[in-house]
Design a protein around this motif. Structure first.
Motif, PDB file in Angstrom:
ATOM      1  N   VAL A  54       7.441  -8.663   2.760  1.00 33.98           N
ATOM      2  CA  VAL A  54       6.784  -7.532   2.092  1.00 33.98           C
ATOM      3  C   VAL A  54       7.803  -6.825   1.192  1.00 33.98           C
ATOM      4  O   VAL A  54       7.541  -6.564   0.018  1.00 33.98           O
ATOM      5  CB  VAL A  54       6.189  -6.549   3.123  1.00 33.98           C
ATOM      6  CG1 VAL A  54       5.725  -5.260   2.457  1.00 33.98           C
ATOM      7  CG2 VAL A  54       5.040  -7.196   3.889  1.00 33.98           C
ATOM      8  N   ARG A  57       8.948  -8.884  -1.913  1.00 34.36           N
ATOM      9  CA  ARG A  57       7.905  -8.978  -2.944  1.00 34.36           C
ATOM     10  C   ARG A  57       7.877  -7.709  -3.789  1.00 34.36           C
ATOM     11  O   ARG A  57       7.570  -7.759  -4.978  1.00 34.36           O
ATOM     12  CB  ARG A  57       6.538  -9.221  -2.317  1.00 34.36           C
ATOM     13  CG  ARG A  57       6.322 -10.649  -1.876  1.00 34.36           C
ATOM     14  CD  ARG A  57       4.879 -10.935  -1.545  1.00 34.36           C
ATOM     15  NE  ARG A  57       4.370 -10.194  -0.417  1.00 34.36           N
ATOM     16  CZ  ARG A  57       4.217 -10.694   0.817  1.00 34.36           C
ATOM     17  NH1 ARG A  57       4.559 -11.937   1.079  1.00 34.36           N
ATOM     18  NH2 ARG A  57       3.733  -9.953   1.774  1.00 34.36           N
ATOM     19  N   ALA A  91       0.765  -2.856  11.389  1.00 35.78           N
ATOM     20  CA  ALA A  91       0.242  -2.161  10.211  1.00 35.78           C
ATOM     21  C   ALA A  91       1.011  -0.869   9.965  1.00 35.78           C
ATOM     22  O   ALA A  91       1.316  -0.522   8.815  1.00 35.78           O
ATOM     23  CB  ALA A  91      -1.244  -1.872  10.377  1.00 35.78           C
ATOM     24  N   LYS A  94       4.399  -1.861   8.616  1.00 34.53           N
ATOM     25  CA  LYS A  94       4.260  -2.346   7.239  1.00 34.53           C
ATOM     26  C   LYS A  94       4.172  -1.178   6.261  1.00 34.53           C
ATOM     27  O   LYS A  94       4.763  -1.219   5.180  1.00 34.53           O
ATOM     28  CB  LYS A  94       3.017  -3.223   7.135  1.00 34.53           C
ATOM     29  CG  LYS A  94       2.785  -3.846   5.800  1.00 34.53           C
ATOM     30  CD  LYS A  94       1.559  -4.730   5.931  1.00 34.53           C
ATOM     31  CE  LYS A  94       1.108  -5.381   4.715  1.00 34.53           C
ATOM     32  NZ  LYS A  94      -0.117  -6.147   4.923  1.00 34.53           N
ATOM     33  N   GLN A  95       3.482  -0.126   6.649  1.00 32.21           N
ATOM     34  CA  GLN A  95       3.386   1.059   5.791  1.00 32.21           C
ATOM     35  C   GLN A  95       4.758   1.690   5.599  1.00 32.21           C
ATOM     36  O   GLN A  95       5.114   2.116   4.490  1.00 32.21           O
ATOM     37  CB  GLN A  95       2.402   2.078   6.383  1.00 32.21           C
ATOM     38  CG  GLN A  95       2.146   3.250   5.469  1.00 32.21           C
ATOM     39  CD  GLN A  95       1.516   2.844   4.169  1.00 32.21           C
ATOM     40  OE1 GLN A  95       0.521   2.144   4.126  1.00 32.21           O
ATOM     41  NE2 GLN A  95       2.101   3.275   3.051  1.00 32.21           N
ATOM     42  N   ILE A  98       6.668  -0.575   3.146  1.00 35.82           N
ATOM     43  CA  ILE A  98       6.176  -0.390   1.771  1.00 35.82           C
ATOM     44  C   ILE A  98       6.677   0.932   1.200  1.00 35.82           C
ATOM     45  O   ILE A  98       7.151   0.993   0.064  1.00 35.82           O
ATOM     46  CB  ILE A  98       4.636  -0.484   1.721  1.00 35.82           C
ATOM     47  CG1 ILE A  98       4.209  -1.934   1.946  1.00 35.82           C
ATOM     48  CG2 ILE A  98       4.089   0.053   0.405  1.00 35.82           C
ATOM     49  CD1 ILE A  98       2.728  -2.129   2.143  1.00 35.82           C
ATOM     50  N   CYS A 155       1.408  -7.163  -5.816  1.00 33.83           N
ATOM     51  CA  CYS A 155       1.739  -7.432  -4.408  1.00 33.83           C
ATOM     52  C   CYS A 155       0.892  -6.596  -3.463  1.00 33.83           C
ATOM     53  O   CYS A 155       0.361  -7.116  -2.478  1.00 33.83           O
ATOM     54  CB  CYS A 155       3.226  -7.177  -4.153  1.00 33.83           C
ATOM     55  SG  CYS A 155       4.297  -8.415  -4.898  1.00 33.83           S
ATOM     56  N   LEU A 156       0.768  -5.307  -3.758  1.00 27.06           N
ATOM     57  CA  LEU A 156      -0.011  -4.448  -2.866  1.00 27.06           C
ATOM     58  C   LEU A 156      -1.488  -4.841  -2.857  1.00 27.06           C
ATOM     59  O   LEU A 156      -2.129  -4.833  -1.809  1.00 27.06           O
ATOM     60  CB  LEU A 156       0.152  -2.981  -3.259  1.00 27.06           C
ATOM     61  CG  LEU A 156       1.529  -2.369  -3.027  1.00 27.06           C
ATOM     62  CD1 LEU A 156       1.576  -0.935  -3.559  1.00 27.06           C
ATOM     63  CD2 LEU A 156       1.913  -2.405  -1.558  1.00 27.06           C
ATOM     64  N   LEU A 159      -1.571  -9.421  -2.273  1.00 19.45           N
ATOM     65  CA  LEU A 159      -0.872  -9.983  -1.120  1.00 19.45           C
ATOM     66  C   LEU A 159      -0.959  -9.115   0.125  1.00 19.45           C
ATOM     67  O   LEU A 159      -1.014  -9.629   1.239  1.00 19.45           O
ATOM     68  CB  LEU A 159       0.594 -10.253  -1.479  1.00 19.45           C
ATOM     69  CG  LEU A 159       0.798 -11.144  -2.713  1.00 19.45           C
ATOM     70  CD1 LEU A 159       2.265 -11.254  -3.048  1.00 19.45           C
ATOM     71  CD2 LEU A 159       0.170 -12.504  -2.512  1.00 19.45           C
ATOM     72  N   GLU A 160      -0.957  -7.796  -0.055  1.00 22.21           N
ATOM     73  CA  GLU A 160      -0.992  -6.905   1.107  1.00 22.21           C
ATOM     74  C   GLU A 160      -2.397  -6.400   1.424  1.00 22.21           C
ATOM     75  O   GLU A 160      -2.629  -5.838   2.489  1.00 22.21           O
ATOM     76  CB  GLU A 160      -0.040  -5.721   0.906  1.00 22.21           C
ATOM     77  CG  GLU A 160       1.392  -6.118   0.589  1.00 22.21           C
ATOM     78  CD  GLU A 160       2.008  -7.047   1.618  1.00 22.21           C
ATOM     79  OE1 GLU A 160       1.627  -6.993   2.800  1.00 22.21           O
ATOM     80  OE2 GLU A 160       2.877  -7.857   1.231  1.00 22.21           O
ATOM     81  N   TYR A 162      -4.300  -4.006  -0.071  1.00 21.20           N
ATOM     82  CA  TYR A 162      -4.653  -2.606  -0.300  1.00 21.20           C
ATOM     83  C   TYR A 162      -5.660  -2.519  -1.435  1.00 21.20           C
ATOM     84  O   TYR A 162      -5.643  -3.331  -2.354  1.00 21.20           O
ATOM     85  CB  TYR A 162      -3.414  -1.790  -0.661  1.00 21.20           C
ATOM     86  CG  TYR A 162      -2.496  -1.551   0.511  1.00 21.20           C
ATOM     87  CD1 TYR A 162      -2.700  -0.469   1.358  1.00 21.20           C
ATOM     88  CD2 TYR A 162      -1.433  -2.398   0.774  1.00 21.20           C
ATOM     89  CE1 TYR A 162      -1.869  -0.248   2.433  1.00 21.20           C
ATOM     90  CE2 TYR A 162      -0.592  -2.180   1.852  1.00 21.20           C
ATOM     91  CZ  TYR A 162      -0.818  -1.106   2.685  1.00 21.20           C
ATOM     92  OH  TYR A 162      -0.004  -0.888   3.751  1.00 21.20           O
TER      93      TYR A 162
END
Length: 195
Positions: A54, A57, A91, A94-95, A98, A155-156, A159-160, A162
């Motif tokens: 993540v 990227r 999750a 991951k936030q 990011i 990416c967001l 791939l992620e 959002y």
């Protein structure tokens, strides 16, 4: 006084705050809350590779992504008491990754262009995608060639997973800016892939 039967009582739907996710790593999270170093290592081992992906990227540099990853895990372990199970631990982590990656880009002085006053962009144009041979390595290389703002939105979003409202909130821009950046990033990505 009348007493209602239990069958006549309808359960009320849970609010978002009341919804708890079942997380298979919850015992490790609880051990981390108690300061268990082995549990922290196990959490790191389980999530490091995915979270590194993540980060890389978004920042597009492996050394910087490693720094982002380390800072994110430090934040997570320091703030683990704030984890309320309104999502899975992954999750939540991951936030944090990011947010750390975006802060890193901001420190690099990356500009996320706010183009609210720009003329409205028409709905996505159609491009000749059939002529492009898409393989994973070519797409990854093409994404790495995008400017930071475009790469971040791609990416967001792609791939992620959002949506544009979430991306706008994360990046501190208008939702229309996120959509426009995505359209432009996709167009630029396709141009790179056609070369």
């Amino acid at each position: 006084m009348k007493v209602k039967s239990l069958n006549s009582i309808k359960p009320q739907p849970l609010t978002l705050e009341q919804t708890l996710y079942i997380d298979k790593h919850l015992p490790l999270v609880e051990a981390c809350r108690r300061g268990d170093r082995k549990a922290q290592y196990e959490i790191y081992r389980l999530y490091a590779k995915a979270m590194f992906n993540v980060a890389v990227r978004i920042v597009n540099n492996t050394g910087e992504a490693e720094d982002v990853l380390q800072d994110a895990f430090l934040d997570a372990f320091q703030k683990i008491h704030d984890f309320r199970q309104s999502s899975t631990f992954g999750a939540w982590l991951k936030q944090i990754v990011i947010n750390r990656a975006l802060n890193h880009l901001r420190n690099r002085k990356v500009q996320f262009i706010d183009i609210e006053d720009a003329p409205e962009v028409a709905n996505e144009e159609t491009y000749d995608e059939e002529g492009i041979e898409l393989d994973i390595q070519r797409v990854q290389n093409a994404i790495q060639q995008l400017p930071d703002g475009f790469r971040t939105v791609i990416c967001l979003y792609l791939l992620e997973g959002y949506d544009h409202e979430e991306i706008a909130e994360i990046m501190g821009v208008a939702e229309s800016t996120s959509r426009t950046q995505y359209i432009r990033a996709k167009k630029r990505l396709l141009e790179i892939l056609k070369k």
